[in-house]
Motif scaffolding. Structure first.
Motif, PDB file in Angstrom:
ATOM      1  N   ASP A 125      36.100  46.529  -8.527  1.00 36.84           N
ATOM      2  CA  ASP A 125      35.319  46.207  -7.331  1.00 36.84           C
ATOM      3  C   ASP A 125      34.995  47.519  -6.627  1.00 36.84           C
ATOM      4  OD1 ASP A 125      34.272  45.453  -4.895  1.00 36.84           O
ATOM      5  OD2 ASP A 125      35.794  43.950  -4.483  1.00 36.84           O
ATOM      6  N   PRO A 126      33.817  48.074  -6.900  1.00 38.44           N
ATOM      7  CA  PRO A 126      33.487  49.379  -6.332  1.00 38.44           C
ATOM      8  C   PRO A 126      33.426  49.387  -4.810  1.00 38.44           C
ATOM      9  CG  PRO A 126      31.602  48.459  -7.514  1.00 38.44           C
ATOM     10  CD  PRO A 126      32.766  47.558  -7.762  1.00 38.44           C
ATOM     11  N   ILE A 127      33.076  48.280  -4.189  1.00 39.30           N
ATOM     12  CA  ILE A 127      33.038  48.229  -2.723  1.00 39.30           C
ATOM     13  C   ILE A 127      34.457  48.331  -2.174  1.00 39.30           C
ATOM     14  CG2 ILE A 127      32.512  46.790  -0.709  1.00 39.30           C
ATOM     15  CD1 ILE A 127      30.049  45.793  -2.242  1.00 39.30           C
ATOM     16  N   TRP A 128      35.369  47.556  -2.747  1.00 39.55           N
ATOM     17  CA  TRP A 128      36.772  47.632  -2.307  1.00 39.55           C
ATOM     18  C   TRP A 128      37.330  49.033  -2.536  1.00 39.55           C
ATOM     19  CZ3 TRP A 128      40.507  45.922   0.575  1.00 39.55           C
ATOM     20  CH2 TRP A 128      41.794  46.383   0.339  1.00 39.55           C
ATOM     21  N   ASP A 129      37.059  49.590  -3.702  1.00 40.74           N
ATOM     22  CA  ASP A 129      37.572  50.916  -4.017  1.00 40.74           C
ATOM     23  C   ASP A 129      37.106  51.954  -3.009  1.00 40.74           C
ATOM     24  OD1 ASP A 129      38.817  49.819  -6.244  1.00 40.74           O
ATOM     25  OD2 ASP A 129      37.304  50.545  -7.666  1.00 40.74           O
ATOM     26  N   TRP A 148      38.036  55.221   2.016  1.00 49.95           N
ATOM     27  CA  TRP A 148      37.751  55.607   3.397  1.00 49.95           C
ATOM     28  C   TRP A 148      39.001  55.472   4.261  1.00 49.95           C
ATOM     29  CZ3 TRP A 148      34.276  58.650   5.072  1.00 49.95           C
ATOM     30  CH2 TRP A 148      33.014  58.696   4.512  1.00 49.95           C
ATOM     31  N   VAL A 149      39.718  54.385   4.107  1.00 46.79           N
ATOM     32  CA  VAL A 149      40.946  54.199   4.906  1.00 46.79           C
ATOM     33  C   VAL A 149      41.934  55.320   4.610  1.00 46.79           C
ATOM     34  CG1 VAL A 149      42.954  52.695   5.241  1.00 46.79           C
ATOM     35  CG2 VAL A 149      40.654  51.713   5.181  1.00 46.79           C
ATOM     36  N   ILE A 150      42.110  55.643   3.361  1.00 51.89           N
ATOM     37  CA  ILE A 150      43.028  56.714   2.986  1.00 51.89           C
ATOM     38  C   ILE A 150      42.556  58.049   3.556  1.00 51.89           C
ATOM     39  CG2 ILE A 150      43.899  58.076   1.035  1.00 51.89           C
ATOM     40  CD1 ILE A 150      43.944  55.420  -0.552  1.00 51.89           C
ATOM     41  N   ARG A 151      41.259  58.323   3.430  1.00 50.25           N
ATOM     42  CA  ARG A 151      40.722  59.594   3.952  1.00 50.25           C
ATOM     43  C   ARG A 151      40.992  59.739   5.441  1.00 50.25           C
ATOM     44  NH1 ARG A 151      34.604  60.247   2.217  1.00 50.25           N
ATOM     45  NH2 ARG A 151      34.787  62.039   3.612  1.00 50.25           N
ATOM     46  N   GLN A 152      40.861  58.651   6.173  1.00 55.40           N
ATOM     47  CA  GLN A 152      41.104  58.713   7.618  1.00 55.40           C
ATOM     48  C   GLN A 152      42.551  59.064   7.926  1.00 55.40           C
ATOM     49  OE1 GLN A 152      39.267  54.815   8.670  1.00 55.40           O
ATOM     50  NE2 GLN A 152      38.608  56.028  10.427  1.00 55.40           N
ATOM     51  N   HIS A 153      43.461  58.702   7.072  1.00 57.51           N
ATOM     52  CA  HIS A 153      44.876  58.907   7.331  1.00 57.51           C
ATOM     53  C   HIS A 153      45.432  60.187   6.717  1.00 57.51           C
ATOM     54  CE1 HIS A 153      44.356  54.661   8.222  1.00 57.51           C
ATOM     55  NE2 HIS A 153      45.373  54.827   9.036  1.00 57.51           N
ATOM     56  N   ASP A 181      25.671  47.539   4.453  1.00 62.63           N
ATOM     57  CA  ASP A 181      25.878  46.229   3.828  1.00 62.63           C
ATOM     58  C   ASP A 181      27.057  45.557   4.526  1.00 62.63           C
ATOM     59  OD1 ASP A 181      26.741  44.120   2.097  1.00 62.63           O
ATOM     60  OD2 ASP A 181      25.876  45.154   0.376  1.00 62.63           O
ATOM     61  N   PRO A 182      26.901  44.298   4.950  1.00 67.19           N
ATOM     62  CA  PRO A 182      28.026  43.602   5.585  1.00 67.19           C
ATOM     63  C   PRO A 182      29.273  43.548   4.698  1.00 67.19           C
ATOM     64  CG  PRO A 182      26.006  42.355   5.899  1.00 67.19           C
ATOM     65  CD  PRO A 182      25.691  43.479   4.934  1.00 67.19           C
ATOM     66  N   ALA A 183      29.093  43.549   3.397  1.00 68.34           N
ATOM     67  CA  ALA A 183      30.240  43.531   2.483  1.00 68.34           C
ATOM     68  C   ALA A 183      31.063  44.804   2.614  1.00 68.34           C
ATOM     69  CB  ALA A 183      29.769  43.350   1.039  1.00 68.34           C
ATOM     70  N   HIS A 184      30.416  45.913   2.943  1.00 70.64           N
ATOM     71  CA  HIS A 184      31.143  47.171   3.140  1.00 70.64           C
ATOM     72  C   HIS A 184      32.084  47.049   4.331  1.00 70.64           C
ATOM     73  CE1 HIS A 184      27.676  49.666   1.151  1.00 70.64           C
ATOM     74  NE2 HIS A 184      28.216  48.787   0.328  1.00 70.64           N
ATOM     75  N   ARG A 185      31.554  46.521   5.436  1.00 68.51           N
ATOM     76  CA  ARG A 185      32.358  46.378   6.652  1.00 68.51           C
ATOM     77  C   ARG A 185      33.540  45.445   6.413  1.00 68.51           C
ATOM     78  NH1 ARG A 185      32.399  42.604  10.187  1.00 68.51           N
ATOM     79  NH2 ARG A 185      30.360  41.798   9.630  1.00 68.51           N
ATOM     80  N   LEU A 186      33.295  44.336   5.736  1.00 67.50           N
ATOM     81  CA  LEU A 186      34.374  43.382   5.467  1.00 67.50           C
ATOM     82  C   LEU A 186      35.458  44.001   4.585  1.00 67.50           C
ATOM     83  CD1 LEU A 186      32.290  40.128   4.932  1.00 67.50           C
ATOM     84  CD2 LEU A 186      33.702  40.743   6.910  1.00 67.50           C
ATOM     85  N   ALA A 187      35.046  44.719   3.560  1.00 63.73           N
ATOM     86  CA  ALA A 187      36.023  45.356   2.676  1.00 63.73           C
ATOM     87  C   ALA A 187      36.815  46.417   3.432  1.00 63.73           C
ATOM     88  CB  ALA A 187      35.321  45.974   1.466  1.00 63.73           C
TER      89      ALA A 187
END
Length: 80
Positions: free
Chosen positions: A10-14, A19-24, A44-50
């Motif tokens: 799932d490239p969107i999840w990945d 991004w979450v890891i980069r922020q931390h 894309d709304p799917a990006h925000r949800l993921a």
């Protein structure tokens, strides 16, 4: 073959998880990084949800919240 032990990529999840890891993990999260993330989230709304799911997983795992929180238009919050 796709089964429960080897789910489809799932490239969107990945990317959301990245991004979450980069922020931390970064000592600094630049304005350029923030703008890049914001653009990806708005594309894309799917990006925000993921991204929101990845952030919740990070917190559920007992990891610290990001020091570089950004305002995401339309973000679902605990008060919603």
């Amino acid at each position: 073959m796709n089964d429960s032990t080897h789910p489809a990529p799932d490239p969107i999840w990945d990317l959301a998880w990245s991004w979450v890891i980069r922020q931390h993990e970064r000592a600094t999260f630049t304005e350029s990084d923030t703008e890049e993330l914001r653009g990806w989230l708005l594309a894309d709304p799917a990006h925000r949800l993921a991204y929101e799911r990845a952030g919740r997983l990070w917190l559920a795992a007992g990891l610290v919240p990001p020091v570089n929180e950004i305002d995401i238009p339309g973000k679902q919050g605990p008060e919603d």
